[in-house]
Design a protein around this motif. Structure first.
Motif, PDB file in Angstrom:
ATOM      1  N   THR A  96       0.815  -1.211   0.000  1.00 19.45           N
ATOM      2  CA  THR A  96       0.000   0.000   0.000  1.00 19.45           C
ATOM      3  C   THR A  96       0.848   1.259   0.000  1.00 19.45           C
ATOM      4  OG1 THR A  96      -0.093  -0.126   2.414  1.00 19.45           O
ATOM      5  CG2 THR A  96      -1.892  -1.131   1.189  1.00 19.45           C
ATOM      6  N   GLY A  97       0.264   2.334  -0.503  1.00 21.61           N
ATOM      7  CA  GLY A  97       0.896   3.642  -0.471  1.00 21.61           C
ATOM      8  C   GLY A  97       1.943   3.827  -1.546  1.00 21.61           C
ATOM      9  N   ASP A  98       2.420   5.065  -1.648  1.00 10.77           N
ATOM     10  CA  ASP A  98       3.489   5.440  -2.573  1.00 10.77           C
ATOM     11  C   ASP A  98       4.675   5.899  -1.740  1.00 10.77           C
ATOM     12  OD1 ASP A  98       1.975   5.427  -5.252  1.00 10.77           O
ATOM     13  OD2 ASP A  98       0.710   6.686  -3.983  1.00 10.77           O
ATOM     14  N   ALA A  99       5.772   5.178  -1.827  1.00  8.00           N
ATOM     15  CA  ALA A  99       6.969   5.490  -1.048  1.00  8.00           C
ATOM     16  C   ALA A  99       7.995   6.202  -1.923  1.00  8.00           C
ATOM     17  CB  ALA A  99       7.570   4.222  -0.462  1.00  8.00           C
ATOM     18  N   PRO A 100       8.906   6.959  -1.321  1.00  2.00           N
ATOM     19  CA  PRO A 100       9.934   7.622  -2.116  1.00  2.00           C
ATOM     20  C   PRO A 100      11.031   6.656  -2.543  1.00  2.00           C
ATOM     21  CG  PRO A 100      10.233   8.129   0.202  1.00  2.00           C
ATOM     22  CD  PRO A 100       8.964   7.335   0.096  1.00  2.00           C
ATOM     23  N   PRO A 101      11.567   6.828  -3.747  1.00  2.00           N
ATOM     24  CA  PRO A 101      12.706   6.011  -4.160  1.00  2.00           C
ATOM     25  C   PRO A 101      13.903   6.209  -3.242  1.00  2.00           C
ATOM     26  CG  PRO A 101      11.741   7.130  -6.050  1.00  2.00           C
ATOM     27  CD  PRO A 101      11.106   7.718  -4.828  1.00  2.00           C
ATOM     28  N   ARG A 102      14.721   5.188  -3.174  1.00  2.00           N
ATOM     29  CA  ARG A 102      15.974   5.110  -2.427  1.00  2.00           C
ATOM     30  C   ARG A 102      15.777   4.923  -0.930  1.00  2.00           C
ATOM     31  NH1 ARG A 102      16.147   4.750  -7.026  1.00  2.00           N
ATOM     32  NH2 ARG A 102      17.764   5.493  -8.435  1.00  2.00           N
ATOM     33  N   MET A 103      14.557   4.631  -0.505  1.00  2.00           N
ATOM     34  CA  MET A 103      14.345   4.308   0.902  1.00  2.00           C
ATOM     35  C   MET A 103      15.183   3.103   1.306  1.00  2.00           C
ATOM     36  SD  MET A 103      12.890   5.304   3.643  1.00  2.00           S
ATOM     37  CE  MET A 103      11.844   6.557   2.890  1.00  2.00           C
ATOM     38  N   SER A 222       3.154  -3.292  15.978  1.00  2.00           N
ATOM     39  CA  SER A 222       2.673  -2.161  15.188  1.00  2.00           C
ATOM     40  C   SER A 222       1.950  -2.652  13.945  1.00  2.00           C
ATOM     41  CB  SER A 222       3.849  -1.264  14.773  1.00  2.00           C
ATOM     42  OG  SER A 222       4.696  -1.949  13.859  1.00  2.00           O
ATOM     43  N   SER A 223       1.272  -1.742  13.279  1.00  2.00           N
ATOM     44  CA  SER A 223       0.548  -2.062  12.043  1.00  2.00           C
ATOM     45  C   SER A 223       1.489  -1.837  10.871  1.00  2.00           C
ATOM     46  CB  SER A 223      -0.706  -1.191  11.922  1.00  2.00           C
ATOM     47  OG  SER A 223      -1.413  -1.510  10.749  1.00  2.00           O
ATOM     48  N   PHE A 224       2.277  -2.853  10.563  1.00  2.00           N
ATOM     49  CA  PHE A 224       3.339  -2.708   9.581  1.00  2.00           C
ATOM     50  C   PHE A 224       2.815  -2.405   8.193  1.00  2.00           C
ATOM     51  CE2 PHE A 224       6.148  -4.869   6.434  1.00  2.00           C
ATOM     52  CZ  PHE A 224       7.254  -4.043   6.563  1.00  2.00           C
ATOM     53  N   ASP A 225       1.671  -2.970   7.826  1.00  2.00           N
ATOM     54  CA  ASP A 225       1.215  -2.867   6.444  1.00  2.00           C
ATOM     55  C   ASP A 225       0.359  -1.642   6.170  1.00  2.00           C
ATOM     56  OD1 ASP A 225      -0.789  -3.821   8.025  1.00  2.00           O
ATOM     57  OD2 ASP A 225      -1.440  -5.406   6.654  1.00  2.00           O
ATOM     58  N   SER A 226       0.421  -0.633   7.021  1.00  2.00           N
ATOM     59  CA  SER A 226      -0.312   0.608   6.771  1.00  2.00           C
ATOM     60  C   SER A 226       0.667   1.710   6.393  1.00  2.00           C
ATOM     61  CB  SER A 226      -1.110   1.016   8.016  1.00  2.00           C
ATOM     62  OG  SER A 226      -0.239   1.237   9.111  1.00  2.00           O
ATOM     63  N   SER A 227       0.166   2.731   5.711  1.00  2.00           N
ATOM     64  CA  SER A 227       1.005   3.853   5.317  1.00  2.00           C
ATOM     65  C   SER A 227       1.400   4.678   6.542  1.00  2.00           C
ATOM     66  CB  SER A 227       0.266   4.752   4.322  1.00  2.00           C
ATOM     67  OG  SER A 227       0.007   4.053   3.121  1.00  2.00           O
ATOM     68  N   THR A 228       2.622   5.186   6.529  1.00  2.00           N
ATOM     69  CA  THR A 228       3.100   5.979   7.648  1.00  2.00           C
ATOM     70  C   THR A 228       4.154   6.962   7.161  1.00  2.00           C
ATOM     71  OG1 THR A 228       4.231   5.907   9.795  1.00  2.00           O
ATOM     72  CG2 THR A 228       4.835   4.221   8.204  1.00  2.00           C
ATOM     73  N   LEU A 229       4.177   8.134   7.751  1.00  2.00           N
ATOM     74  CA  LEU A 229       5.236   9.114   7.486  1.00  2.00           C
ATOM     75  C   LEU A 229       6.229   9.158   8.643  1.00  2.00           C
ATOM     76  CD1 LEU A 229       3.200  11.949   5.752  1.00  2.00           C
ATOM     77  CD2 LEU A 229       4.860  10.384   4.711  1.00  2.00           C
ATOM     78  N   GLU A 230       6.215   8.108   9.456  1.00  2.00           N
ATOM     79  CA  GLU A 230       7.220   7.932  10.504  1.00  2.00           C
ATOM     80  C   GLU A 230       8.284   6.976   9.968  1.00  2.00           C
ATOM     81  OE1 GLU A 230       9.120   8.533  14.074  1.00  2.00           O
ATOM     82  OE2 GLU A 230       7.243   9.475  13.428  1.00  2.00           O
ATOM     83  N   PRO A 231       9.536   7.416   9.830  1.00  2.00           N
ATOM     84  CA  PRO A 231      10.562   6.535   9.256  1.00  2.00           C
ATOM     85  C   PRO A 231      10.747   5.276  10.094  1.00  2.00           C
ATOM     86  CG  PRO A 231      11.350   8.801   9.358  1.00  2.00           C
ATOM     87  CD  PRO A 231      10.070   8.757  10.150  1.00  2.00           C
ATOM     88  N   ALA A 496      -2.371   3.255  -7.952  1.00  2.00           N
ATOM     89  CA  ALA A 496      -3.438   2.458  -7.348  1.00  2.00           C
ATOM     90  C   ALA A 496      -4.110   1.565  -8.387  1.00  2.00           C
ATOM     91  CB  ALA A 496      -4.462   3.379  -6.686  1.00  2.00           C
ATOM     92  N   ARG A 497      -4.357   2.088  -9.566  1.00  2.00           N
ATOM     93  CA  ARG A 497      -5.018   1.284 -10.595  1.00  2.00           C
ATOM     94  C   ARG A 497      -4.090   0.191 -11.113  1.00  2.00           C
ATOM     95  NH1 ARG A 497      -8.479   4.643 -14.919  1.00  2.00           N
ATOM     96  NH2 ARG A 497      -8.658   2.470 -15.650  1.00  2.00           N
ATOM     97  N   LYS A 498      -2.823   0.492 -11.255  1.00  2.00           N
ATOM     98  CA  LYS A 498      -1.870  -0.530 -11.683  1.00  2.00           C
ATOM     99  C   LYS A 498      -1.771  -1.634 -10.632  1.00  2.00           C
ATOM    100  CE  LYS A 498       2.629   0.171 -11.623  1.00  2.00           C
ATOM    101  NZ  LYS A 498       4.016   0.592 -11.944  1.00  2.00           N
ATOM    102  N   LEU A 499      -1.782  -1.252  -9.373  1.00  2.00           N
ATOM    103  CA  LEU A 499      -1.672  -2.200  -8.272  1.00  2.00           C
ATOM    104  C   LEU A 499      -2.789  -3.237  -8.307  1.00  2.00           C
ATOM    105  CD1 LEU A 499      -0.098  -2.643  -5.462  1.00  2.00           C
ATOM    106  CD2 LEU A 499      -2.015  -1.416  -4.467  1.00  2.00           C
ATOM    107  N   ARG A 500      -4.014  -2.782  -8.592  1.00  2.00           N
ATOM    108  CA  ARG A 500      -5.155  -3.710  -8.583  1.00  2.00           C
ATOM    109  C   ARG A 500      -5.554  -4.159  -9.987  1.00  2.00           C
ATOM    110  NH1 ARG A 500      -7.557   1.414  -7.171  1.00  2.00           N
ATOM    111  NH2 ARG A 500      -9.096   2.096  -8.724  1.00  2.00           N
ATOM    112  N   PHE A 501      -4.676  -3.918 -10.968  1.00  2.00           N
ATOM    113  CA  PHE A 501      -4.881  -4.364 -12.350  1.00  2.00           C
ATOM    114  C   PHE A 501      -6.148  -3.765 -12.965  1.00  2.00           C
ATOM    115  CE2 PHE A 501      -2.827  -8.156 -10.249  1.00  2.00           C
ATOM    116  CZ  PHE A 501      -1.547  -7.843 -10.660  1.00  2.00           C
TER     117      PHE A 501
END
Length: 626
Positions: A96-103, A222-231, A496-501
Motif C-alpha cells: 500500500t501507499g506510494d513510497a519515495p525512491p531510495r528508501m 505495530s501495524s506494519f502494512d499501513s502507510s506511515t510518514l514515521e521513518p 493504485a489502478r496498476k496495483l489492482r490491475f
C-alpha cells in the motif's frame, strides 16, 4: 507469527503459518558446485565468484574519494511500492501507499550484490553463509558489531522477525520469493538459519538475502502494512532526514555507519546528503535541472536529448551531457494488455493491436532515430531468442507441443517493420483480418462481437508525453473500429489502478537481473502471480505451459542450461504475444552539473550514481555551485 523464546539462552524455532505453494522445482540444484557445511563469504548461481575470501573492496568502489556535498536528483528507476512523482508513506516494503525512491539506502541486508558480476552476492550483515547438504537451508553467522541507527544491536532475532514479517505482510516482491520458506531457526544472538521446503528454486536465496532487516523492538505490535510518514528504524548507510510529502525527501549519511569499512561497503556512499525531488510533470523536472535545482538527470525523452540541451549552463560548460553504456541486463519495456478482461484473451486480438504501433514512424518523427525496436521481454541480453530453435531448445519445447503456439517452433517471432508512414495499410489490413477471425465485426463505425459488445480500449498513462508519441498508435486503433482513448491520471491514481490491475493497456519498463531468478520470472510470467495484486504479471498470464518453462529455468544446473531455458521461454512469450515490445537503446543518456567525480568504467550490471559518484568542491566552485 511469534518468536517463542529469547536468545541467547535458548534456540527459537519459528514455524511459519500458511501453506506453501506446490512446485516441481528441486531445491539447491543450481548450487551443486558450491560446497556445503562450510562457511562461505559469497554465493553465485553457478559457483562463479570474482572476489576471493578476504577481499578488501569491490573494483568499482573508490575508497580514496572525498566525502561531502549534496546529490540532488529525480531517480530514473524505483522498486516495490515506490513512486518517482509523489509519495505519501515512508514504508517502502508493503503493497500500500506510494513510497519515495531510495528508501532502501536506510536498510542493510544479510548480503549485497556485486555490481560487476551477473549474479554474485557477498556478506554484509552476514559474515558467512553455510549451505546444508541438501541446499534447502542456509545458516548465516552475523557480524556482532552490526547496529541499527539508534545504536541498538542488530541480532538474529531481528533477522528472523524481518523475514516472517515480510512473508506475512510485505510487498509481493517479498511475499512470492518467501512462499517456500518453511521455518526460521534462531541459533544464537548472531546466528540464524532459513529453511525451505525443497520445492523452491535454488536461486531464490540470491534474492532473499537482499531483503531489508528491520528492527523487531521498534515494530513488534505495530501495524506494519499501513502507510506511515514515521521513518522505520534502519541500519544502512543513510537515514531519513528532512522531507515534505510529495515534494522532496533527504537521506542523511550516517556518520558512525557500522559497516563503512567492510569490503562490501568500503569506497561507496560518499555524499553527505542525497535529496530526491518529485515532479509530476516531465517538463517541470527538466526546467528544474536547467536552473540547477536538480544536479543530475537521466534523459528518457528523445526530443529533449536531441534539441533541448541548448540552455545557458550547457553552452557555458557548466553542464555535461554524455552517454554511458547500458547495463548488461535484460530490458523489459513493453505494452501490457490486461487479459483479465475477456476481449484481450485471444492472441489474435493482441497481435492485431500490436500491428497498430508504428515504431518506424515514431522513431523517425518523434525519437530522432535514437532507438531500436525491441522484439523480446529479454531485450539486450543473451536470453533473446534468434532464428529457429536449437536442438537443446527443442528438447524443452517438444513436450509442450499442442499447448504452446506453433510459432514457437519456427523463427523467433518479431514485430513486422512498417513503411514508416504512421498508417501502414498493409499492416492494418492484416490487423483487421485477425480481429475478424477472433469474432469482431465492423458495424456502424465500430467493432462489435457476437454479443453486441463494442470493442473499447483505454490506454492508461501518467505522463503527457504519451499523448504525443502514441498519437499514430491510437489513430490506427480507431481506424480498425476500436473505441480507443488515452487516459492520463495523476501519479497516485495511476499507481493504485496498476496495483489492482484496473486497466486495459499500460506501459511497463523494468530492468531484470543479469541472471533472472525463478522468483523474478514468477512475478512477471507465472500463474502464481496472476491474481496477486501488486505483482508484475500485468497481462494476467496464467498458462501451465509457460509455468513449466519458468520452472525449467529454475531447475537449470549450469549457465548454458539456464540460457537455453530462458531462450525457450522467450520464444513462447513472443509467440503468445502477451507483451507488445517497445524500443530500447544501447546507452544511458545522462546530463549533470559538472561538480562530480566518478570512476570509469561503470559497473556492467548496475549504475547507482548516488552510491558511486562523489562531490568535488573545486569543480563546484568553478561553476558557482559550491
Amino acid at each position: 507469527m511469534t518468536i517463542r523464546s529469547s536468545i541467547p539462552s535458548r534456540r527459537a524455532f519459528l514455524k511459519l503459518s500458511g501453506a506453501a505453494v506446490a512446485s516441481s522445482l528441486v531445491g539447491g540444484s543450481a548450487f551443486a558446485q558450491t560446497p556445503a557445511d562450510r562457511p562461505l563469504h559469497g554465493l553465485s548461481a553457478f559457483g562463479e565468484l570474482k572476489y576471493p575470501p578476504g577481499f578488501t573492496q569491490f573494483d568499482y568502489a573508490s575508497p580514496d574519494a572525498p566525502r561531502g556535498g549534496t546529490f540532488v536528483f529525480q531517480p530514473g528507476y524505483w522498486v516495490h511500492n515506490q513512486n518517482v512523482t509523489t509519495f505519501n508513506t515512508l514504508n517502502s516494503f508493503v503493497r500500500t501507499g506510494d513510497a519515495p525512491p531510495r528508501m532502501e539506502l536506510c536498510f542493510d541486508s544479510l548480503m549485497v550484490r556485486a555490481w560487476d558480476e551477473p549474479d554474485a552476492v557477498y556478506g554484509l550483515v552476514a559474515e558467512t553463509v553455510t549451505l546444508s547438504p541438501d541446499r534447502n537451508s542456509f545458516t548465516f553467522r552475523l557480524r556482532p558489531h552490526a547496529r541499527f541507527h539508534d545504536g541498538s544491536p542488530l541480532t538474529a532475532q531481528d533477522v528472523a522477525f524481518s523475514y516472517l514479517l515480510l512473508k506475512e505482510k510485505g510487498h509481493p516482491d517479498f511475499v512470492l520469493p518467501l512462499g517456500e520458506m518453511e521455518a526460521v531457526e534462531v541459533l544464537g544472538a548472531h546466528e540464524v538459519r532459513l529453511a525451505f521446503s525443497g520445492r523452491q528454486s535454488a536461486r531464490s536465496i540470491l534474492d532473499i538475502v537482499l531483503f531489508p532487516i528491520l528492527s523487531r523492538a521498534s515494530l513488534e505490535g505495530s501495524s506494519f502494512d499501513s502507510s506511515t510518514l514515521e521513518p522505520l528504524l534502519g541500519s544502512g548507510p543513510y537515514r531519513v532526514g528532512r522531507f515534505s510529502a510529495g515534494r522532496y525527501v533527504e537521506y542523511d549519511r550516517v556518520e558512525d555507519d557500522w559497516a563503512h569499512d567492510l569490503p562490501a561497503r568500503r569506497g561507496l556512499f560518499h555524499f553527505d546528503r542525497i535529496r530526491v525531488e518529485f515532479y509530476a510533470d516531465r517538463n517541470a523536472a527538466f526546467e528544474a535541472f536547467k536552473k540547477g535545482e536538480t544536479l543530475w538527470r537521466e534523459e528518457f525523452t528523445s526530443r529533449l536529448w536531441a534539441n533541448g540541451y541548448d540552455f545557458p549552463a550547457m553552452s557555458e560548460g557548466r553542464v555535461v551531457r554524455r552517454e554511458f553504456p547500458s547495463e548488461l541486463r535484460p530490458s523489459l519495456y513493453c505494452k501490457a494488455l490486461n487479459q483479465r478482461r475477456a476481449r484481450f484473451r485471444d492472441p489474435r486480438v493482441r497481435e492485431a493491436i500490436a500491428l497498430c504501433f508504428d515504431f518506424e514512424w515514431a522513431n523517425r518523427t518523434l525519437f530522432h532515430g535514437l532507438y531500436q525496436r525491441s522484439q523480446s521481454p529479454f531485450e539486450r541480453s543473451p536470453y533473446r531468442a534468434e532464428g529457429r530453435p536449437s536442438p537443446e531448445e527443442l528438447a524443452l519445447l517438444e513436450p509442450l507441443r499442442g499447448r504452446i503456439p506453433e510459432a514457437a517452433f519456427a523463427e523467433a517471432v518479431t514485430q513486422p517493420a512498417s513503411d514508416g508512414s504512421g498508417r501502414d495499410r498493409r499492416l492494418l489490413r492484416r490487423a483487421s483480418r485477425l480481429l475478424e477471425e477472433a469474432g469482431w465485426r465492423r458495424r456502424d463505425g465500430g467493432l462489435y462481437n457476437a454479443e453486441g459488445e463494442r470493442f473499447t480500449l483505454e490506454y492508461l498513462v501518467r505522463d503527457e508525453v504519451f499523448l504525443q508519441f502514441e498519437s499514430s498508435f491510437m489513430a490506427n486503433l480507431r481506424a480498425l473500429g476500436i473505441d480507443a482513448r488515452i487516459r492520463r491520471v495523476d501519479p497516485a491514481q495511476y499507481q493504485a489502478r496498476k496495483l489492482r490491475f484496473d486497466f486495459d493497456l499500460i506501459e511497463v519498463a523494468y530492468l531484470l537481473g543479469a541472471t533472472p531468478t525463478h522468483d523474478t520470472l514468477v512475478q512477471f510470467f507465472h500463474s502464481r502471480s496472476a491474481t496477486v495484486e501488486g505483482s508484475n504479471n500485468f497481462p494476467g498470464m496464467a498458462d501451465p505451459a509457460v509455468d513449466a518453462l519458468v520452472d525449467e529455468v529454475g531447475r537449470a544446473k549450469t549457465r548454458q542450461a539456464f540460457v537455453t531455458a530462458m531462450r525457450a521461454l522467450d520464444r513462447v512469450l513472443r509467440a503468445r504475444r502477451d507483451w507488445i515490445p517497445n524500443w530500447h537503446s544501447a546507452h544511458r543518456r545522462v546530463a549533470y552539473w559538472d561538480m562530480f567525480g566518478f570512476k570509469e568504467p561503470k559497473p556492467d550490471y548496475f549504475f547507482p550514481v548516488e552510491a558511486l559518484w562523489w562531490y568535488e568542491e573545486e569543480k563546484a566552485k568553478a561553476i558557482g555551485k559550491a
